[in-house]
Write a protein that holds these residues in place. Structure first.
Motif, PDB file in Angstrom:
ATOM      1  N   LEU A 101       7.326  -9.633  -6.579  1.00 38.57           N
ATOM      2  CA  LEU A 101       6.556  -8.534  -5.988  1.00 38.57           C
ATOM      3  C   LEU A 101       6.738  -7.248  -6.778  1.00 38.57           C
ATOM      4  O   LEU A 101       5.762  -6.542  -7.062  1.00 38.57           O
ATOM      5  N   ARG A 102       7.980  -6.928  -7.138  1.00 39.31           N
ATOM      6  CA  ARG A 102       8.214  -5.693  -7.898  1.00 39.31           C
ATOM      7  C   ARG A 102       7.454  -5.734  -9.223  1.00 39.31           C
ATOM      8  O   ARG A 102       6.829  -4.751  -9.623  1.00 39.31           O
ATOM      9  N   SER A 103       7.478  -6.885  -9.895  1.00 41.70           N
ATOM     10  CA  SER A 103       6.774  -7.018 -11.168  1.00 41.70           C
ATOM     11  C   SER A 103       5.267  -6.861 -10.990  1.00 41.70           C
ATOM     12  O   SER A 103       4.604  -6.171 -11.769  1.00 41.70           O
ATOM     13  N   ALA A 104       4.742  -7.517  -9.957  1.00 37.62           N
ATOM     14  CA  ALA A 104       3.298  -7.435  -9.714  1.00 37.62           C
ATOM     15  C   ALA A 104       2.878  -6.015  -9.347  1.00 37.62           C
ATOM     16  O   ALA A 104       1.902  -5.483  -9.886  1.00 37.62           O
ATOM     17  N   PHE A 105       3.608  -5.399  -8.422  1.00 40.65           N
ATOM     18  CA  PHE A 105       3.261  -4.040  -8.008  1.00 40.65           C
ATOM     19  C   PHE A 105       3.382  -3.069  -9.180  1.00 40.65           C
ATOM     20  O   PHE A 105       2.489  -2.274  -9.439  1.00 40.65           O
ATOM     21  N   HIS A 106       4.510  -3.136  -9.868  1.00 42.28           N
ATOM     22  CA  HIS A 106       4.744  -2.190 -10.963  1.00 42.28           C
ATOM     23  C   HIS A 106       3.733  -2.399 -12.085  1.00 42.28           C
ATOM     24  O   HIS A 106       3.192  -1.429 -12.619  1.00 42.28           O
ATOM     25  N   GLY A 107       3.477  -3.641 -12.443  1.00 36.12           N
ATOM     26  CA  GLY A 107       2.515  -3.906 -13.511  1.00 36.12           C
ATOM     27  C   GLY A 107       1.133  -3.360 -13.175  1.00 36.12           C
ATOM     28  O   GLY A 107       0.483  -2.710 -13.998  1.00 36.12           O
ATOM     29  N   TYR A 108       0.699  -3.610 -11.956  1.00 35.86           N
ATOM     30  CA  TYR A 108      -0.611  -3.135 -11.527  1.00 35.86           C
ATOM     31  C   TYR A 108      -0.665  -1.610 -11.546  1.00 35.86           C
ATOM     32  O   TYR A 108      -1.596  -1.011 -12.095  1.00 35.86           O
ATOM     33  N   ILE A 109       0.345  -0.996 -10.965  1.00 35.56           N
ATOM     34  CA  ILE A 109       0.380   0.466 -10.876  1.00 35.56           C
ATOM     35  C   ILE A 109       0.480   1.099 -12.258  1.00 35.56           C
ATOM     36  O   ILE A 109      -0.190   2.092 -12.545  1.00 35.56           O
ATOM     37  N   HIS A 110       1.296   0.521 -13.121  1.00 32.05           N
ATOM     38  CA  HIS A 110       1.436   1.052 -14.479  1.00 32.05           C
ATOM     39  C   HIS A 110       0.090   1.021 -15.203  1.00 32.05           C
ATOM     40  O   HIS A 110      -0.312   2.008 -15.839  1.00 32.05           O
ATOM     41  N   LEU A 111      -0.610  -0.096 -15.106  1.00 30.87           N
ATOM     42  CA  LEU A 111      -1.930  -0.195 -15.738  1.00 30.87           C
ATOM     43  C   LEU A 111      -2.921   0.785 -15.106  1.00 30.87           C
ATOM     44  O   LEU A 111      -3.705   1.428 -15.808  1.00 30.87           O
ATOM     45  N   GLU A 112      -2.870   0.922 -13.788  1.00 29.60           N
ATOM     46  CA  GLU A 112      -3.774   1.844 -13.109  1.00 29.60           C
ATOM     47  C   GLU A 112      -3.518   3.291 -13.528  1.00 29.60           C
ATOM     48  O   GLU A 112      -4.451   4.042 -13.837  1.00 29.60           O
ATOM     49  N   LEU A 113      -2.248   3.689 -13.556  1.00 29.58           N
ATOM     50  CA  LEU A 113      -1.914   5.064 -13.926  1.00 29.58           C
ATOM     51  C   LEU A 113      -2.255   5.374 -15.389  1.00 29.58           C
ATOM     52  O   LEU A 113      -2.581   6.514 -15.721  1.00 29.58           O
ATOM     53  N   SER A 114      -2.181   4.364 -16.230  1.00 31.26           N
ATOM     54  CA  SER A 114      -2.458   4.600 -17.655  1.00 31.26           C
ATOM     55  C   SER A 114      -3.923   4.372 -18.016  1.00 31.26           C
ATOM     56  O   SER A 114      -4.291   4.415 -19.182  1.00 31.26           O
ATOM     57  N   GLY A 115      -4.778   4.129 -17.007  1.00 29.34           N
ATOM     58  CA  GLY A 115      -6.204   3.939 -17.262  1.00 29.34           C
ATOM     59  C   GLY A 115      -6.531   2.578 -17.844  1.00 29.34           C
ATOM     60  O   GLY A 115      -7.547   2.410 -18.515  1.00 29.34           O
TER      61      GLY A 115
ATOM     62  N   ASP B 173       0.825  -1.213   0.000  1.00 26.67           N
ATOM     63  CA  ASP B 173       0.000   0.000   0.000  1.00 26.67           C
ATOM     64  C   ASP B 173       0.858   1.262   0.000  1.00 26.67           C
ATOM     65  O   ASP B 173       0.549   2.232  -0.697  1.00 26.67           O
ATOM     66  N   ALA B 174       1.949   1.262   0.765  1.00 24.75           N
ATOM     67  CA  ALA B 174       2.844   2.424   0.772  1.00 24.75           C
ATOM     68  C   ALA B 174       3.477   2.616  -0.605  1.00 24.75           C
ATOM     69  O   ALA B 174       3.595   3.743  -1.095  1.00 24.75           O
ATOM     70  N   TYR B 175       3.869   1.530  -1.226  1.00 24.81           N
ATOM     71  CA  TYR B 175       4.465   1.555  -2.569  1.00 24.81           C
ATOM     72  C   TYR B 175       3.466   2.157  -3.570  1.00 24.81           C
ATOM     73  O   TYR B 175       3.783   3.085  -4.305  1.00 24.81           O
TER      74      TYR B 175
ATOM     75  N   LEU C  40      -3.239  -8.730  -3.277  1.00 28.04           N
ATOM     76  CA  LEU C  40      -2.348  -8.883  -2.126  1.00 28.04           C
ATOM     77  C   LEU C  40      -2.683 -10.143  -1.336  1.00 28.04           C
ATOM     78  O   LEU C  40      -1.782 -10.832  -0.841  1.00 28.04           O
ATOM     79  N   ASP C  41      -3.986 -10.465  -1.245  1.00 24.73           N
ATOM     80  CA  ASP C  41      -4.381 -11.730  -0.605  1.00 24.73           C
ATOM     81  C   ASP C  41      -3.741 -12.904  -1.336  1.00 24.73           C
ATOM     82  O   ASP C  41      -3.202 -13.824  -0.719  1.00 24.73           O
ATOM     83  N   ALA C  42      -3.790 -12.862  -2.665  1.00 24.40           N
ATOM     84  CA  ALA C  42      -3.225 -13.951  -3.473  1.00 24.40           C
ATOM     85  C   ALA C  42      -1.700 -14.020  -3.325  1.00 24.40           C
ATOM     86  O   ALA C  42      -1.131 -15.115  -3.220  1.00 24.40           O
ATOM     87  N   LEU C  43      -1.047 -12.864  -3.309  1.00 25.10           N
ATOM     88  CA  LEU C  43       0.405 -12.857  -3.128  1.00 25.10           C
ATOM     89  C   LEU C  43       0.786 -13.411  -1.755  1.00 25.10           C
ATOM     90  O   LEU C  43       1.780 -14.128  -1.623  1.00 25.10           O
ATOM     91  N   HIS C  44       0.001 -13.090  -0.749  1.00 20.15           N
ATOM     92  CA  HIS C  44       0.259 -13.623   0.592  1.00 20.15           C
ATOM     93  C   HIS C  44       0.177 -15.152   0.582  1.00 20.15           C
ATOM     94  O   HIS C  44       1.049 -15.835   1.140  1.00 20.15           O
ATOM     95  N   VAL C  45      -0.850 -15.691  -0.059  1.00 16.69           N
ATOM     96  CA  VAL C  45      -0.994 -17.151  -0.140  1.00 16.69           C
ATOM     97  C   VAL C  45       0.204 -17.749  -0.871  1.00 16.69           C
ATOM     98  O   VAL C  45       0.777 -18.759  -0.434  1.00 16.69           O
ATOM     99  N   LEU C  46       0.615 -17.124  -1.956  1.00 11.72           N
ATOM    100  CA  LEU C  46       1.766 -17.622  -2.713  1.00 11.72           C
ATOM    101  C   LEU C  46       3.040 -17.595  -1.864  1.00 11.72           C
ATOM    102  O   LEU C  46       3.785 -18.579  -1.822  1.00 11.72           O
ATOM    103  N   LEU C  47       3.285 -16.474  -1.200  1.00 10.88           N
ATOM    104  CA  LEU C  47       4.496 -16.363  -0.382  1.00 10.88           C
ATOM    105  C   LEU C  47       4.483 -17.353   0.784  1.00 10.88           C
ATOM    106  O   LEU C  47       5.518 -17.909   1.152  1.00 10.88           O
TER     107      LEU C  47
END
Length: 194
Positions: free
Chosen positions: A146-160, A87-89, A176-183
């Motif tokens: 994590l970096r790929s998931a966060f960046h991909g999501y944010i990039h798509l969000e920022l670009s609409g 969330d901070a990221y 994030l729930d899914a990433l927690h299960v994976l980790l």
């Protein structure tokens, strides 16, 4: 802005503000010189070239984001740490899109050799992942995921890129729930595969 008082730090901050307004790719020495009311050449006594200026913005953004992440994960572990970190990221990226874009630049080792913020960022990421019982090389693999998931999501969000009516924040939370299960259930490597 006034002519007096141009420093590398003030120049970097002005470039960071400009990046958030118009994008890091539109930050130029000429545009900053106009803002400071000086000639382009006078700024080169503070930064070597445009690349150095953009690297300075990237490092500033990394430090700012790392500071926010550190506060968000303090005293937390497991899913709470993951959610605080993520969330901070994301919040930083949405609030400072130009700085965030700069922080994603490929930086050369000599450009980041003295960056305390970058080292701290790696330490925070690995520390959070160690809470899931991961050790190298899985730490590196998980950090890249994590970096790929966060960046991909944010990039798509920022670009609409998310046009579906479902609330984007809800999808983020479920991701994030899914990433927690994976980790938590990180796959083991077959013997001999390092």
């Amino acid at each position: 802005m006034v002519r007096a008082g141009v420093t590398a730090a003030r120049l970097t901050e002005a470039a960071a503000l400009m990046a958030d307004e118009v994008g890091i790719d539109k930050v130029t020495v000429s545009a900053l010189a106009r803002q400071f009311g000086v000639k382009d050449a006078s700024l080169y006594s503070h930064v070597k070239n445009l690349r150095e200026l953009r690297v300075r913005v990237a490092l500033l953004a990394g430090e700012e984001m790392t500071d926010r992440i550190a506060v968000a994960v303090a005293g937390r572990s497991g899913k709470e740490a993951l959610v605080g970190f993520a969330d901070a990221y994301r919040d930083y990226a949405l609030a400072h899109p130009g700085r965030y874009a700069a922080s994603q630049m490929r930086l050369e080792p000599e450009e980041v050799a003295d960056s305390v913020g970058l080292r701290r960022s790696v330490e925070l990421t690995y520390g959070m992942l160690r809470g899931y019982g991961l050790a190298d090389p899985d730490l590196t693999d998980a950090a890249r995921l994590l970096r790929s998931a966060f960046h991909g999501y944010i990039h798509l969000e920022l670009s609409g890129g998310f046009a579906h009516p479902r609330e984007v924040r809800e999808s983020w939370s479920r991701s994030l729930d899914a990433l927690h299960v994976l980790l938590t259930n990180w796959p083991t490597r077959p013997e001999g595969n390092e």
